[in-house]
Design a protein around this motif. Structure first.
Motif, mmCIF file in Angstrom:
data_model
loop_
_atom_site.group_PDB
_atom_site.id
_atom_site.type_symbol
_atom_site.label_atom_id
_atom_site.label_comp_id
_atom_site.label_asym_id
_atom_site.label_seq_id
_atom_site.Cartn_x
_atom_site.Cartn_y
_atom_site.Cartn_z
ATOM 1 N N ARG A 11 0.846 -1.042 0.055
ATOM 2 C CA ARG A 11 0.162 -0.109 -0.016
ATOM 3 C C ARG A 11 0.781 1.155 -0.141
ATOM 4 O O ARG A 11 0.620 2.146 -0.787
ATOM 5 N N SER A 12 1.838 1.096 0.796
ATOM 6 C CA SER A 12 2.874 2.263 0.890
ATOM 7 C C SER A 12 3.512 2.734 -0.276
ATOM 8 O O SER A 12 3.615 3.837 -0.988
ATOM 9 N N ARG A 14 2.417 1.799 -3.497
ATOM 10 C CA ARG A 14 1.405 2.116 -4.467
ATOM 11 C C ARG A 14 1.020 3.607 -4.088
ATOM 12 O O ARG A 14 0.869 4.387 -5.032
ATOM 13 N N HIS A 15 1.033 4.275 -2.882
ATOM 14 C CA HIS A 15 0.498 5.317 -2.650
ATOM 15 C C HIS A 15 1.799 6.302 -2.960
ATOM 16 O O HIS A 15 1.649 7.368 -3.432
ATOM 17 N N ASP A 16 2.900 5.761 -2.675
ATOM 18 C CA ASP A 16 4.070 6.643 -3.002
ATOM 19 C C ASP A 16 4.189 6.769 -4.783
ATOM 20 O O ASP A 16 4.500 7.911 -5.253
ATOM 21 N N GLU A 18 1.613 6.767 -6.671
ATOM 22 C CA GLU A 18 0.564 7.558 -6.962
ATOM 23 C C GLU A 18 0.905 9.218 -6.992
ATOM 24 O O GLU A 18 0.680 9.943 -7.522
#
Length: 139
Positions: A11-12, A14-16, A18
């Motif tokens: 998740r981290s 993917r968030h980075d 994005e």
């Protein structure tokens, strides 16, 4: 526990990714906006030269000004669009009808140009949050 760490890590990452992509899009948008501002300024200078030095009015010069204004208006916030329109209107007036009381073109355009420059600097220099592009922050 290892599975939970793996999910958080994904998740981290993917968030980075994005956030990086949003920053890249914002930087690209600012570059396109900078080019549009520059094109309008080049057209403004050409109109100024025509008004000052050529008694004949060359319609393609004013058409290019309006084309460049509309290119800018499509991507600019209302805070930039309004002074850009006022600047383009003043240039159009000077082009077709001269300046009020025969004042120098640069004197007549000074206030309009200053408002436009200030708005353009504000919009181009402002840090844009990746989730809130400048054009969405219009009042």
């Amino acid at each position: 526990m290892g599975g939970l760490i793996g999910v958080r890590s994904q998740r981290s990452a993917r968030h980075d990714a994005e956030l990086r992509e949003q920053r890249e899009r914002a930087a690209h948008r600012r570059e396109i906006l900078r080019q549009a501002v520059d094109a309008l300024l080049v057209s403004a200078q050409e109109v100024d030269q025509v008004v000052n030095h050529r008694p004949d009015r060359d319609p393609p010069t004013i058409h290019l000004l309006w084309l460049n204004y509309h290119r800018l208006a499509i991507i600019a916030s209302s805070q930039l669009r309004k002074p850009a329109k006022e600047f383009a209107d003043a240039l159009n007036e000077a082009f077709w009808h001269g300046t009020p009381d025969g004042e120098e073109v640069w004197e007549y355009l000074h206030v309009f140009r200053e408002r436009f420059d200030t708005a353009a600097h504000r919009e181009l220099d402002e840090e844009v949050s990746p989730s809130t592009p400048a054009r969405d922050q219009e009042a």
